[in-house]
Every structure is written in C-alpha cells, then in structure tokens.
Design a protein around this motif. Structure first.
Motif, PDB file in Angstrom:
ATOM      1  N   UNK A 157       0.630  -1.342   0.013  1.00 61.90           N
ATOM      2  CA  UNK A 157       0.089  -0.037   0.075  1.00 61.90           C
ATOM      3  C   UNK A 157       0.777   1.397   0.093  1.00 61.90           C
ATOM      4  N   UNK A 158       1.931   1.229   0.796  1.00 62.00           N
ATOM      5  CA  UNK A 158       2.737   2.630   0.908  1.00 62.00           C
ATOM      6  C   UNK A 158       3.521   2.730  -0.356  1.00 62.00           C
ATOM      7  N   UNK A 159       4.209   1.609  -0.856  1.00 62.27           N
ATOM      8  CA  UNK A 159       4.745   1.798  -1.965  1.00 62.27           C
ATOM      9  C   UNK A 159       3.975   2.397  -3.442  1.00 62.27           C
ATOM     10  N   UNK A 160       2.868   1.566  -3.545  1.00 61.73           N
ATOM     11  CA  UNK A 160       2.062   2.013  -4.594  1.00 61.73           C
ATOM     12  C   UNK A 160       1.355   3.435  -4.326  1.00 61.73           C
ATOM     13  N   UNK A 161       1.155   3.777  -3.127  1.00 56.78           N
ATOM     14  CA  UNK A 161       0.438   5.020  -2.842  1.00 56.78           C
ATOM     15  C   UNK A 161       1.482   6.072  -3.378  1.00 56.78           C
ATOM     16  N   UNK A 162       3.023   5.885  -3.278  1.00 53.38           N
ATOM     17  CA  UNK A 162       3.859   6.911  -3.499  1.00 53.38           C
ATOM     18  C   UNK A 162       4.056   6.951  -5.235  1.00 53.38           C
ATOM     19  N   UNK A 163       3.859   5.878  -5.727  1.00 55.70           N
ATOM     20  CA  UNK A 163       3.932   5.693  -7.238  1.00 55.70           C
ATOM     21  C   UNK A 163       2.617   6.412  -7.878  1.00 55.70           C
ATOM     22  N   UNK A 169       7.408   9.525 -12.173  1.00 55.09           N
ATOM     23  CA  UNK A 169       8.795   9.903 -11.607  1.00 55.09           C
ATOM     24  C   UNK A 169       9.537   8.340 -11.466  1.00 55.09           C
ATOM     25  N   UNK A 170      10.749   8.602 -11.480  1.00 57.02           N
ATOM     26  CA  UNK A 170      11.650   7.199 -11.334  1.00 57.02           C
ATOM     27  C   UNK A 170      12.236   7.341  -9.690  1.00 57.02           C
ATOM     28  N   UNK A 171      11.877   6.165  -9.013  1.00 53.08           N
ATOM     29  CA  UNK A 171      12.137   6.071  -7.983  1.00 53.08           C
ATOM     30  C   UNK A 171      13.440   5.025  -7.678  1.00 53.08           C
ATOM     31  N   UNK A 172      14.439   5.281  -7.020  1.00 55.14           N
ATOM     32  CA  UNK A 172      15.299   4.335  -6.799  1.00 55.14           C
ATOM     33  C   UNK A 172      14.956   3.321  -5.793  1.00 55.14           C
ATOM     34  N   UNK A 195       8.008  -7.136  -4.039  1.00 53.85           N
ATOM     35  CA  UNK A 195       6.877  -6.425  -3.700  1.00 53.85           C
ATOM     36  C   UNK A 195       6.193  -5.716  -5.087  1.00 53.85           C
ATOM     37  N   UNK A 196       7.101  -5.267  -5.690  1.00 53.05           N
ATOM     38  CA  UNK A 196       6.896  -4.664  -6.958  1.00 53.05           C
ATOM     39  C   UNK A 196       6.289  -5.688  -7.746  1.00 53.05           C
ATOM     40  N   UNK A 217      16.336   0.498 -15.944  1.00 53.42           N
ATOM     41  CA  UNK A 217      17.528  -0.245 -15.821  1.00 53.42           C
ATOM     42  C   UNK A 217      18.580   0.342 -14.947  1.00 53.42           C
ATOM     43  N   UNK A 218      19.057  -0.037 -14.112  1.00 52.22           N
ATOM     44  CA  UNK A 218      20.091   0.296 -13.096  1.00 52.22           C
ATOM     45  C   UNK A 218      19.692   1.279 -12.257  1.00 52.22           C
ATOM     46  N   UNK A 219      18.472   1.588 -12.183  1.00 55.39           N
ATOM     47  CA  UNK A 219      18.001   2.891 -11.096  1.00 55.39           C
ATOM     48  C   UNK A 219      16.896   2.227 -10.304  1.00 55.39           C
ATOM     49  N   UNK A 220      15.799   2.006 -10.869  1.00 55.40           N
ATOM     50  CA  UNK A 220      14.610   1.462  -9.755  1.00 55.40           C
ATOM     51  C   UNK A 220      13.377   1.310 -10.857  1.00 55.40           C
ATOM     52  N   UNK A 221      12.325   2.126 -10.542  1.00 58.46           N
ATOM     53  CA  UNK A 221      11.013   1.739 -10.907  1.00 58.46           C
ATOM     54  C   UNK A 221      10.250   3.129 -11.339  1.00 58.46           C
ATOM     55  N   UNK A 222       9.442   2.926 -12.170  1.00 58.26           N
ATOM     56  CA  UNK A 222       8.520   4.182 -12.786  1.00 58.26           C
ATOM     57  C   UNK A 222       7.162   3.690 -12.761  1.00 58.26           C
TER      58      UNK A 222
END
Length: 227
Positions: A157-163, A169-172, A195-196, A217-222
C-alpha cells in the motif's frame, strides 16, 4: 469550473513553459506565462491566479523570493518547478511557503495531476487523493482501481501510494526501501523487487494489458498512468 480557473506559469525555459501550457489548456485551464521573476510578481499582485507553477531560477527575481513575497498577501497554491534536487533546496522551497515541488525533468501529466489536487484542496472541496482509475483511501489504508479494492499488504500500500502520487517519476530502490522501512527493517533490494512483482500482478488482474510499473535499468521503477 476548470474553464475559469487561471494558472500562471513562471518559467524562463520557453520549451518547458510551452509544453506545460499545452497540457494545462488541454485540461481546460486558462493559462498565462511570464519569463521574468520581477514582472511575474507584479502580475500576481495585480491579477492573482488560482495556482502558480514557479521555476526557481529566474531573471531579476528568483522563485524563492517570489514565493516569500506572495505568501505575505496570499495562500494561492504554489508548485515549484526545479532542476535542483538537493534535499536542502527542496526543504527551502517548502519552508518558504510552496505547497509542492516537481523536479525536472518531469512528466507534464504529473504536473497536471498535482495541479488538480492542489486546486481541489484550495477550493475547500473534500480532497481525495486520486488520479484516473485509481483512488487512495488513506483512512482504510486501501487503494481502489476502477472502484475495486486491491488486496495489498501494508508495505505494498505504501509503495503503490507513492507511485500513484508521483506518476512518471523514477524511484530508486533505496527510496523504495525507505518507504517500506517502517514495516520491515530487514528488507533489501530483492524484497523490494518481490513487492513490485506482487503489485504488478494485482494491478494487471484489475487492468488486463496495462503495464503500469516499469523497471528503469540500473535505477529502480517508474509508474505510468493506465489508459
């Protein structure tokens, strides 16, 4: 209502200003643009807009100074547009009275989404944190997709809320670890990836064919808004 809502863009990069203006006009807003900081402040005093999109680095008068002056006579929503990503710059912008900030490069859709949220808040209407097809219910700690709740763990819930609140926005992975830290202090990169993966499956079960969460790639998720 949006047709009479006036937004002022204070930005000296003409390409960025033109792009934002096109998206905001398409969303139904009346949009004005100023390049010079001092001239912009004069215009704000004479004809107060409903919301200000404010760059930090401007000719004659910088965005922080404009924000300070505006706060002496108005609580109009101010969203700072900045290429400065240092934490001190972010804090300085918000402590000066800004309501929000968006870091360059940004998605125009994210700016429009945030604009809608702040306009609703300033209008006094009940504020639900929402974007197209998504609704974040913070009281019951759940997220609805097309009015259907997703079965999420507290961390999901916390992760998806931020997305959802920051589309495009790209999150590391480190940022995502920080978001999840409250519930799980022993998590690592692999746990975040797990989790993702679970969030993706749950969204796709409700929105087949929509790949909302993308690996960078090499950073995280968007997160990308679904069609």
């Amino acid at each position: 209502m949006e047709a009479s809502t006036r937004i002022l863009i204070v930005e000296d990069d003409l390409k960025i200003a033109a792009l934002l203006k096109d998206y905001l006009i398409a969303a139904g807003y009346l949009v004005a643009h100023e390049v010079n900081g001092r001239v912009a402040l004069e215009q704000i005093r004479k004809n107060l807009p409903d919301l200000i999109l404010l760059d930090l680095m401007l000719p004659e008068l910088d965005g922080i100074s404009i924000c300070q002056e505006v706060r002496k006579f108005s609580q109009v929503p101010i969203i700072i547009l900045t290429a400065k990503v240092d934490e001190i710059d972010r804090l300085l912008g918000l402590e000066t009275g800004a309501d929000d900030y968006v870091c360059k490069p940004f998605s125009p859709r994210e700016v429009v989404a945030r604009t809608k949220v702040h306009l609703r808040r300033s209008s006094g209407k009940p504020l639900s944190t929402e974007l197209p097809r998504f609704f974040i219910d913070r009281e019951q700690l759940r997220i609805l997709v097309d009015a259907h709740p997703l079965s999420l763990t507290p961390v999901e819930f916390r992760l998806l809320s931020e997305f959802i609140m920051h589309p495009e926005r790209v999150f590391s992975r480190q940022q995502l670890l920080d978001f999840a830290h409250e519930d799980q202090r022993d998590i690592n990169d692999r746990t975040v990836d797990s989790h993702i993966k679970n969030i993706r499956k749950k969204i796709q079960a409700r929105l087949p064919g929509n790949e909302c969460l993308h690996s960078v790639y090499g950073v995280g998720y968007r997160f990308e808004l679904p069609l």
